[in-house]
Write an enzyme that holds these catalytic residues in place. Structure first.
Site, PDB file in Angstrom:
ATOM      1  N   LYS A  79       0.807  -1.277   0.100  1.00  0.00           N
ATOM      2  CA  LYS A  79      -0.016  -0.104  -0.110  1.00  0.00           C
ATOM      3  C   LYS A  79       0.929   1.264  -0.052  1.00  0.00           C
ATOM      4  CE  LYS A  79      -0.650   0.354   4.890  1.00  0.00           C
ATOM      5  NZ  LYS A  79      -0.110   1.573   5.337  1.00  0.00           N
ATOM      6  N   ASP A  80       2.277   1.244   0.493  1.00  0.00           N
ATOM      7  CA  ASP A  80       2.919   2.332   0.222  1.00  0.00           C
ATOM      8  C   ASP A  80       3.858   2.227  -1.019  1.00  0.00           C
ATOM      9  OD1 ASP A  80       2.431   3.021   2.734  1.00  0.00           O
ATOM     10  OD2 ASP A  80       4.153   1.763   3.647  1.00  0.00           O
ATOM     11  N   ARG A 127      -7.830   8.569   3.448  1.00  0.00           N
ATOM     12  CA  ARG A 127      -8.912   7.448   3.372  1.00  0.00           C
ATOM     13  C   ARG A 127      -9.579   7.277   4.626  1.00  0.00           C
ATOM     14  NH1 ARG A 127      -8.972   2.053   4.605  1.00  0.00           N
ATOM     15  NH2 ARG A 127      -6.813   2.089   5.378  1.00  0.00           N
ATOM     16  N   ARG A 128      -9.059   6.664   5.722  1.00  0.00           N
ATOM     17  CA  ARG A 128      -9.322   6.617   7.139  1.00  0.00           C
ATOM     18  C   ARG A 128     -10.195   7.834   7.632  1.00  0.00           C
ATOM     19  NH1 ARG A 128      -3.695   3.561   8.657  1.00  0.00           N
ATOM     20  NH2 ARG A 128      -4.305   1.453   7.841  1.00  0.00           N
ATOM     21  N   ARG A 145       1.403  10.602  12.774  1.00  0.00           N
ATOM     22  CA  ARG A 145       2.525   9.977  11.714  1.00  0.00           C
ATOM     23  C   ARG A 145       3.412   9.294  12.581  1.00  0.00           C
ATOM     24  NH1 ARG A 145       4.501  12.381   7.372  1.00  0.00           N
ATOM     25  NH2 ARG A 145       5.640  10.370   7.488  1.00  0.00           N
ATOM     26  N   ARG A 151       3.277   5.274  16.955  1.00  0.00           N
ATOM     27  CA  ARG A 151       1.747   5.587  16.871  1.00  0.00           C
ATOM     28  C   ARG A 151       1.139   4.938  18.021  1.00  0.00           C
ATOM     29  NH1 ARG A 151      -0.338   5.348  10.684  1.00  0.00           N
ATOM     30  NH2 ARG A 151       1.612   5.996   9.724  1.00  0.00           N
ATOM     31  N   CYS A 238      -1.473   9.252  -1.587  1.00  0.00           N
ATOM     32  CA  CYS A 238      -1.965   9.385  -0.201  1.00  0.00           C
ATOM     33  C   CYS A 238      -2.554  10.861  -0.233  1.00  0.00           C
ATOM     34  CB  CYS A 238      -0.851   9.482   0.774  1.00  0.00           C
ATOM     35  SG  CYS A 238       0.590  10.628   0.341  1.00  0.00           S
TER      36      CYS A 238
END
Length: 309
Positions: A79-80, A127-128, A145, A151, A238
């Site tokens: 996804k990155d 998205r989230r 971040r 996190r 992103c």
């Protein structure tokens, strides 16, 4: 037997992923070493990725190592990986997917729905943000971040009432107990490629491609090819609040995509389709068709918002 060097970011999750690939290659008899690197994306933590260059910030230094011959392959969270790779690079392998869903992590609240009005949720994913706002428009969303451990530390320090993370990363690091609940895809549609590992190489490295052929998961490759096709057509990065997720039902690939407004002003826009998929070309066609549907609906929603309909 060959010797390969894997370029990897130095976060605990990235190193787990690289060591996972290392162990599988060593089982085939190859000698493998790791080249740990810090990327620009790891260094810039005070601004959202959408404002400083996007997901490519996590792979650029690794690509330079490949180009300079310091490494033979780079392991990424798929996804990155940008939807379009620079000339001279290719995605040589996608491995079997871990759980692609998002996870809710909170010390006090078992579910997002349990949060009191005005509670603080941490995420820097557009998205989230869009999906959380669609579920709970009364919540306050603050940027978050850093690598996974950072996190979680910020959550434990009380800066947030809960945070949303990829379930796959928590599971890979043995942190599944931190998950209070996993969002069903009907609630939080995942990002394209979420939960899958992608291996990037320089084009023309047939020796590396051959070694990686044993690690390729064809079913996952077809699924993520469709998902990434949606993002590619939509210009996904992103900086776009875009979700795309596909699952096989026999030979039929069922695809859903969503576009949202991180500010919650416009409602979520959805598109879906399904098709028999047996190769990469048919997977990509399905993704492109879903993207065209989504584009049309996003444009209609934007026009409706401007006219007040």
């Amino acid at each position: 037997m060959q010797h390969f060097t894997i370029a990897t970011r130095e976060s605990r999750l990235a190193l787990w992923q690289a060591n996972h690939v290392k162990a599988l290659l060593e089982q085939q008899g190859h000698q493998v070493t790791l080249l740990g690197m810090t990327t620009l994306g790891d260094q810039i933590l005070d601004r959202s990725l959408s404002k400083v260059g996007g997901k490519g910030l996590f792979v650029k230094e690794l690509e330079t190592a490949l180009q300079d011959g310091k490494a033979d392959l780079a392991v990424h969270s798929l996804k990155d990986v940008p939807m379009e790779l620079p000339p001279g690079f290719e995605l040589a392998c996608v491995m079997e997917r871990e759980d692609p869903r998002d996870a809710w992590v909170s010390p006090k609240y078992a579910r997002l729905q349990d949060l009191p009005q005005g509670a603080v949720v941490g995420t820097s994913s557009l998205r989230r943000m869009a999906l959380v706002r669609a579920l709970r428009p009364d919540l306050k969303i603050e940027p978050l971040r850093g690598n996974l451990d950072t996190r979680l530390r910020k959550l434990d320090e009380g800066l947030y009432d809960g945070i949303v993370l990829a379930a796959a990363g928590l599971m890979r690091l043995g942190l599944a107990e931190r998950i209070r609940t996993v969002f069903e895809t009907t609630e939080m549609l995942p990002a394209a490629g979420q939960g899958a590992l992608g291996i990037e190489i320089c084009s023309g490295r047939d020796d590396v491609t051959q070694a990686l052929s044993h690690l390729m998961d064809t079913k996952t490759w077809l699924v993520v090819s469709a998902e990434r096709a949606v993002s590619r057509v939509m210009g996904g990065s992103c900086s776009m609040p875009l979700a795309a997720h596909a699952v096989f039902n026999g030979t039929v690939l069922e695809m859903r995509a969503a576009w949202g407004d991180p500010e919650g002003v416009q409602p979520l826009v959805h598109a879906s389709d399904k098709a028999t998929v047996t190769d990469t070309a048919s997977a990509v066609r399905l993704g492109e068709e879903v993207a065209r549907q989504l584009q049309a609906r996003v444009q209609a929603a934007v026009r409706a918002a401007k006219t007040g309909d």
